[in-house]
Write a protein that holds these residues in place. Structure first.
Motif, PDB file in Angstrom:
ATOM      1  N   CYS A 249       0.818  -1.217   0.000  1.00 10.73           N
ATOM      2  CA  CYS A 249       0.000   0.000   0.000  1.00 10.73           C
ATOM      3  C   CYS A 249       0.851   1.265   0.000  1.00 10.73           C
ATOM      4  O   CYS A 249       0.443   2.288  -0.540  1.00 10.73           O
ATOM      5  CB  CYS A 249      -0.935  -0.014   1.211  1.00 10.73           C
ATOM      6  N   CYS A 250       2.037   1.215   0.630  1.00 11.38           N
ATOM      7  CA  CYS A 250       2.915   2.382   0.586  1.00 11.38           C
ATOM      8  C   CYS A 250       3.399   2.649  -0.827  1.00 11.38           C
ATOM      9  O   CYS A 250       3.581   3.805  -1.224  1.00 11.38           O
ATOM     10  CB  CYS A 250       4.095   2.194   1.541  1.00 11.38           C
ATOM     11  N   SER A 251       3.624   1.601  -1.601  1.00 10.14           N
ATOM     12  CA  SER A 251       3.993   1.791  -3.008  1.00 10.14           C
ATOM     13  C   SER A 251       2.855   2.459  -3.774  1.00 10.14           C
ATOM     14  O   SER A 251       3.084   3.344  -4.605  1.00 10.14           O
ATOM     15  CB  SER A 251       4.335   0.445  -3.652  1.00 10.14           C
ATOM     16  N   VAL A 252       1.627   2.041  -3.489  1.00 10.09           N
ATOM     17  CA  VAL A 252       0.464   2.663  -4.133  1.00 10.09           C
ATOM     18  C   VAL A 252       0.374   4.138  -3.749  1.00 10.09           C
ATOM     19  O   VAL A 252       0.163   5.014  -4.605  1.00 10.09           O
ATOM     20  CB  VAL A 252      -0.828   1.929  -3.751  1.00 10.09           C
ATOM     21  N   PHE A 253       0.546   4.418  -2.462  1.00 14.69           N
ATOM     22  CA  PHE A 253       0.455   5.816  -2.001  1.00 14.69           C
ATOM     23  C   PHE A 253       1.563   6.658  -2.625  1.00 14.69           C
ATOM     24  O   PHE A 253       1.330   7.793  -3.056  1.00 14.69           O
ATOM     25  CB  PHE A 253       0.534   5.870  -0.480  1.00 14.69           C
ATOM     26  N   SER A 254       2.775   6.107  -2.667  1.00 15.46           N
ATOM     27  CA  SER A 254       3.896   6.841  -3.257  1.00 15.46           C
ATOM     28  C   SER A 254       3.641   7.120  -4.732  1.00 15.46           C
ATOM     29  O   SER A 254       3.921   8.221  -5.228  1.00 15.46           O
ATOM     30  CB  SER A 254       5.182   6.039  -3.084  1.00 15.46           C
ATOM     31  N   PHE A 404      -5.188  -9.881   6.809  1.00 13.42           N
ATOM     32  CA  PHE A 404      -4.848 -11.295   6.659  1.00 13.42           C
ATOM     33  C   PHE A 404      -3.484 -11.661   7.250  1.00 13.42           C
ATOM     34  O   PHE A 404      -3.088 -12.819   7.198  1.00 13.42           O
ATOM     35  CB  PHE A 404      -4.903 -11.699   5.184  1.00 13.42           C
ATOM     36  N   GLY A 405      -2.777 -10.691   7.793  1.00 16.96           N
ATOM     37  CA  GLY A 405      -1.520 -10.979   8.455  1.00 16.96           C
ATOM     38  C   GLY A 405      -0.440 -11.522   7.544  1.00 16.96           C
ATOM     39  O   GLY A 405       0.381 -12.337   7.965  1.00 16.96           O
ATOM     40  N   ILE A 406      -0.419 -11.066   6.284  1.00 16.85           N
ATOM     41  CA  ILE A 406       0.599 -11.554   5.339  1.00 16.85           C
ATOM     42  C   ILE A 406       1.341 -10.356   4.748  1.00 16.85           C
ATOM     43  O   ILE A 406       1.410 -10.190   3.527  1.00 16.85           O
ATOM     44  CB  ILE A 406      -0.016 -12.436   4.234  1.00 16.85           C
ATOM     45  N   SER A 407       1.903  -9.534   5.619  1.00 18.09           N
ATOM     46  CA  SER A 407       2.625  -8.347   5.152  1.00 18.09           C
ATOM     47  C   SER A 407       3.800  -8.719   4.263  1.00 18.09           C
ATOM     48  O   SER A 407       4.209  -7.941   3.398  1.00 18.09           O
ATOM     49  CB  SER A 407       3.105  -7.515   6.348  1.00 18.09           C
ATOM     50  N   GLY A 408       4.353  -9.932   4.457  1.00 14.52           N
ATOM     51  CA  GLY A 408       5.464 -10.373   3.632  1.00 14.52           C
ATOM     52  C   GLY A 408       5.096 -10.641   2.180  1.00 14.52           C
ATOM     53  O   GLY A 408       5.985 -10.746   1.327  1.00 14.52           O
ATOM     54  N   PHE A 409       3.810 -10.725   1.864  1.00 13.49           N
ATOM     55  CA  PHE A 409       3.385 -10.903   0.477  1.00 13.49           C
ATOM     56  C   PHE A 409       3.559  -9.627  -0.341  1.00 13.49           C
ATOM     57  O   PHE A 409       3.598  -9.679  -1.567  1.00 13.49           O
ATOM     58  CB  PHE A 409       1.908 -11.333   0.430  1.00 13.49           C
ATOM     59  N   ARG A 410       3.616  -8.489   0.343  1.00 13.73           N
ATOM     60  CA  ARG A 410       3.796  -7.186  -0.309  1.00 13.73           C
ATOM     61  C   ARG A 410       2.747  -6.956  -1.378  1.00 13.73           C
ATOM     62  O   ARG A 410       3.035  -6.841  -2.572  1.00 13.73           O
ATOM     63  CB  ARG A 410       5.211  -7.059  -0.919  1.00 13.73           C
ATOM     64  N   PHE A 411       1.506  -6.857  -0.953  1.00 13.37           N
ATOM     65  CA  PHE A 411       0.395  -6.638  -1.877  1.00 13.37           C
ATOM     66  C   PHE A 411      -0.382  -5.398  -1.469  1.00 13.37           C
ATOM     67  O   PHE A 411      -0.770  -5.233  -0.304  1.00 13.37           O
ATOM     68  CB  PHE A 411      -0.545  -7.844  -1.871  1.00 13.37           C
ATOM     69  N   GLY A 412      -0.593  -4.519  -2.418  1.00 16.02           N
ATOM     70  CA  GLY A 412      -1.439  -3.353  -2.218  1.00 16.02           C
ATOM     71  C   GLY A 412      -2.224  -3.077  -3.476  1.00 16.02           C
ATOM     72  O   GLY A 412      -1.720  -3.277  -4.595  1.00 16.02           O
ATOM     73  N   ALA A 413      -3.463  -2.619  -3.320  1.00 12.35           N
ATOM     74  CA  ALA A 413      -4.323  -2.380  -4.488  1.00 12.35           C
ATOM     75  C   ALA A 413      -4.915  -0.977  -4.432  1.00 12.35           C
ATOM     76  O   ALA A 413      -5.257  -0.471  -3.357  1.00 12.35           O
ATOM     77  CB  ALA A 413      -5.450  -3.413  -4.542  1.00 12.35           C
TER      78      ALA A 413
END
Length: 604
Positions: A249-254, A404-413
């Protein structure tokens, strides 16, 4: 510092005087480019004097910034901070050059500062002397970032900003630490591990091993659109063409900051707010975040602590525009981080109407939308609204890291009705895409709504509620005020009574006292909170580790109590003291009253 310290070994007093004369002369007569200083003792003396000057300057700015909380003009406080950082950087560069000359005994050309088109000061590159130690490597990491001979000004700024955010907690040295500062969901690792090992997750196809599609694989974007339609209760099916998938999500915001703003422009954002926004907006785009400061005190205007109103938004916008700033948007988080507030549909509509009236984009981060653990409370997504004041300027961010507690997946939409914005943000998938195999697993996870509704969410919400209940019971027994919300992975707590005087400097000392006991919390200043003494405590962890963390928490506060008792017995200082935190009062509320359900503030 004694007079002798300014002299080289065996040098007469006149040498020191000569050095000062050279320094004074260079103020009005710049050294010509290429001129060589051959006297090593002069370098030694200049180096010592510069080190002393830097120490004095840093002490001066530390004293200024320690009074930041008492300054009424935010702009003045920011200017003090920026001037201090600039002076420190210039002095570090001077020290770097002087160290090279003092240790060499060889000729050293003195580079001159040169202004680039932006008015930034740049220094020429000194020659690395053969056989001599690199002076940069002998400094601390923070100092080295400021004096690097290899980084651009932009690189120096980025390195310093990152190090300032990460210097207190080293991921490589976490032995014995309990981290209640990072908002990670560790409650359902067992469920997620089991689900991710099922047969439908294991797929290796040729397309998944190749470069992923721009903006995300079509099958994942379709599933995200369907998922958000269902869980956000959208009035009509959402369009997959409006979905963009990036690695977090930070990548999306950036990316949004890049495509919506030019460098130097700004977003409004209510404080306290998630600190990652500041780093994300600054990293590439140099977009400024203008804080809309909220207050904890309950008044006729503020019916609950840290209430966001349109009047506060209008006031912050007007002030920013009077300062010549260009404001392009408003950033909101719902549920809010770190407060835990959930915006009502009426409040959301007022914020959106304000943005339309003022020609602003609205970015709403809903990353905690499934982390509401009280059945009596309903989360309302902005995507559930039948009509939006400005559809083309309303953009929603969501990801699986928290729910979902999977921050290591690095997913943001990103979901936006604006095709032009979606296309521009999609370009960032060239640098910030997710691997095809991870996209397949995410698609399988999101499409199994039966498992999510019947297995995952009920268990997750129960464990959240149980952990929250345990932590808040401890806080009540300690008479520590906190915002009693039912969403998110954290609780916003008030430790003002453990600060005397009530300053950000004392807040930092308490924060470090927690670190000394191997407990990491997040202090309020990291969220741009206007008031010192607030901390965010993450409770989404397994109960045994949570119990140990709270024991350490209690130990720190008991030590702090003892310190304050000793301090009270000391003779009063001659100068007027800052108001003690315990003088701040809040109305008492019963936990069973309607107001008490929203905020527990007994203890002050």
């Amino acid at each position: 510092m004694s007079e002798n310290r300014y002299r080289g070994a065996g040098q007469p007093a006149e040498a020191c005087t000569a050095t000062w004369s050279i320094s004074h002369w260079s103020d009005t007569h710049p050294v010509p480019s290429g001129q060589v200083l051959r006297d090593q003792s002069i370098y030694t003396q200049l180096l010592e004097m510069t080190l002393h000057l830097r120490q004095t300057v840093r002490k001066h700015f530390v004293q200024l910034m320690s009074r930041e909380g008492l300054l009424q003009e935010r702009r003045h406080a920011e200017a003090v901070h920026e001037q201090g950082a600039l002076l420190d950087r210039l002095l570090c560069q001077m020290i770097n050059l002087l160290q090279s000359g003092a240790t060499s005994g060889l000729e050293l050309q003195v580079p001159l500062p040169a202004e680039d088109s932006r008015g930034d000061v740049r220094y020429g590159q000194g020659t690395q002397l053969s056989g001599q130690p690199d002076p940069v490597s002998q400094m601390s990491d923070c100092e080295a970032a400021f004096v690097s001979r290899d980084l651009s000004n932009r690189g120096i700024d980025i390195s310093a900003l990152y190090q300032s955010k990460s210097q207190d907690y080293n991921d490589k040295n976490t032995l014995g630490f309990i981290n209640l500062g990072t908002s990670e969901n560790k409650l359902c690792v067992d469920l997620m591990t089991e689900r991710l090992q099922e047969s439908d997750m294991n797929c290796i196809e040729e397309t998944l091993l190749q470069y992923p599609a721009r903006g995300g694989q079509p099958f994942l974007r379709e599933e995200v659109a369907r998922f958000l339609t269902y869980y956000c209760r959208a009035p009509a099916p959402l369009d997959p063409e409006n979905v963009v998938v990036l690695n977090g999500c930070c990548s999306v915001f950036s990316a949004l900051a890049m495509v919506l703003c030019d460098s130097g422009e700004a977003f409004l954002i209510p404080t306290p707010f998630y600190g990652g926004f500041a780093f994300s907006s600054h990293l590439y785009s140099k977009v400024e975040l203008i804080p809309v400061h909220l207050e904890s005190k309950i008044t006729a205007v503020n019916t609950y602590p840290f209430q966001l109103t349109v009047d506060k938004l209008e006031e912050a916008l007007l002030e920013a525009r009077l300062e010549g700033k260009i404001i392009r948007g408003l950033v909101l988080t719902n549920p809010q981080n770190p407060l835990g507030d959930i915006y009502s549909p009426d409040s959301l509509m007022k914020y959106l109407e304000f943005a339309k009236r003022c020609d602003l984009h609205v970015i709403i981060d809903e990353i905690y939308m499934l982390s509401v653990f009280d059945e009596s409370i309903t989360f309302h997504s902005v995507l559930s609204m039948k009509s939006l004041p400005d559809r083309n300027r309303t953009h929603v961010i969501w990801g699986t890291s928290k729910d979902f507690g999977i921050s290591g997946f690095r997913f943001g939409a990103l979901y936006t009705h604006n095709k032009e914005v979606a296309s521009a943000v999609s370009a960032f998938s060239f640098l910030h895409s997710i691997s095809g195999i991870v996209q397949h697993k995410l698609c399988q996870l999101l499409q199994n709504t039966e498992w999510i509704d019947k297995v995952y969410l009920p268990t997750y919400h129960f464990r959240l509620w149980k952990a929250h209940k345990y932590v808040t019971a401890k806080l009540k027994s300690l008479e520590i005020p906190f915002l009693n919300r039912s969403s998110g992975l954290y609780v916003w707590i008030n430790l003002k009574k453990y600060l005397d005087p009530c300053t950000f400097e004392e807040e930092q000392l308490l924060y470090r006292r927690f670190l000394d006991h191997k407990l990491l919390l997040s202090c309020g200043k990291a969220y741009m909170c206007k008031e010192p003494g607030w901390f965010r405590l993450v409770f989404a962890d397994e109960l045994p580790r949570l119990k140990l963390a709270m024991r350490r928490f209690c130990d720190v506060l008991e030590e702090r109590k003892q310190d304050l008792r000793v301090k009270q017995l000391e003779p009063p200082a001659s100068q007027p003291e800052a108001p003690a935190c315990h003088l701040l009062r809040y109305p008492l509320m019963s936990a069973s009253s309607p107001e008490g359900r929203d905020v527990f503030l007994s203890g002050l």
